[in-house]
Write a protein that holds these residues in place. Structure first.
Motif, short mmCIF file in Angstrom:
data_model
loop_
_atom_site.label_atom_id
_atom_site.label_comp_id
_atom_site.label_asym_id
_atom_site.label_seq_id
_atom_site.Cartn_x
_atom_site.Cartn_y
_atom_site.Cartn_z
N UNK A 23 45.66 39.99 36.35
CA UNK A 23 44.83 41.04 37.07
C UNK A 23 44.21 40.39 38.37
N UNK A 24 43.88 39.30 38.56
CA UNK A 24 43.20 38.49 39.52
C UNK A 24 44.36 38.13 40.74
N UNK A 25 45.48 37.87 40.17
CA UNK A 25 46.81 37.62 41.09
C UNK A 25 47.21 38.82 41.81
N UNK A 26 47.27 40.01 41.04
CA UNK A 26 47.95 41.46 41.51
C UNK A 26 46.77 42.02 42.21
N UNK A 27 45.60 42.33 41.74
CA UNK A 27 44.57 43.13 42.32
C UNK A 27 43.26 42.54 42.91
N UNK A 28 43.35 41.49 43.43
CA UNK A 28 42.45 41.07 44.20
C UNK A 28 42.94 40.30 45.34
N UNK A 29 42.24 39.78 46.49
CA UNK A 29 42.87 39.09 47.53
C UNK A 29 43.48 37.66 47.21
N UNK A 30 43.45 37.27 46.08
CA UNK A 30 43.92 35.88 45.72
C UNK A 30 45.44 35.86 45.72
N UNK A 31 45.97 34.90 46.43
CA UNK A 31 47.27 34.80 46.40
C UNK A 31 47.87 34.20 45.09
#
Length: 193
Positions: A23-31
């Motif tokens: 979720x963090x990889x796909x739905x935040x600005x974290x790459x």
């Protein structure tokens, strides 16, 4: 590159960890998300904690089909006991081209003020926070801090302890683990004793 650091013993890594990381990889600005396997704390009883290298191998198995999620054993090389602020400084020195952020649950955010040099962490790094059922976000003193990002991720309450106990007692816990992780753990007879 913006990299989110998701720390844990991952004993074992389970679908809850992977759902949050993805979720963090796909739905935040974290790459990219680095799953940082924390080493055994020499000051604590080892009891049910699998060997560091075995836990790292399980995280490798879990993440191999996710190009934005990487296993990391960076803390294995640092002096113990270690503090997050030291890991962040080490990573910033080693990879100056990257920008590192922390990923944590709301429950951990509540105790951030007790962390060693938490002010330095907040000054230099963003923190991405995912919700927990057991949390009351209203009581979190940092929730309005500009470096804190509350992410509307799925609420996942799966316990590695529950999984270990299930394996030990011969229960079918396979739905709680990525399929490759379940096969790897079962093949190696981890957590059965």
């Amino acid at each position: 590159m913006r990299i989110g650091l998701y720390f844990g013993t991952f004993n074992p890594i389970h679908v809850g960890h992977m759902i949050i990381a993805n979720h963090m990889a796909e739905f935040s600005d974290l790459e990219q998300i680095w799953m940082v396997v924390t080493p055994h704390n020499p000051l604590k009883a080892k009891s049910t904690l699998l060997d560091d290298a075995k836990r790292y191998q399980i995280v490798q198995v879990a993440t191999e089909d996710f190009p934005k999620i990487k296993p990391s054993d960076i803390e294995f090389k640092l002096a113990q006991p270690n503090y997050t602020v030291h890991t962040l400084a080490h990573l910033q020195d080693k990879y100056p081209q990257h920008e590192f952020s922390l990923i944590m649950g709301e429950d951990n955010l509540k105790s951030l003020h007790k962390w060693k040099n938490y002010e330095v962490i907040l000054q230099n790094h963003d923190i991405y926070v995912y919700p927990r059922i057991s949390s009351e976000a209203e009581n979190v003193e940092f929730k309005n801090h500009p470096k804190i990002h509350l992410i509307d991720a799925p609420v996942i309450e799966i316990s590695s302890t529950f999984i270990r106990n299930g394996i030990k007692n011969g229960k079918n816990i396979s739905p709680l683990l990525p399929e490759k992780v379940w096969k790897y753990i079962d093949h190696n007879n981890f957590y059965k004793k």
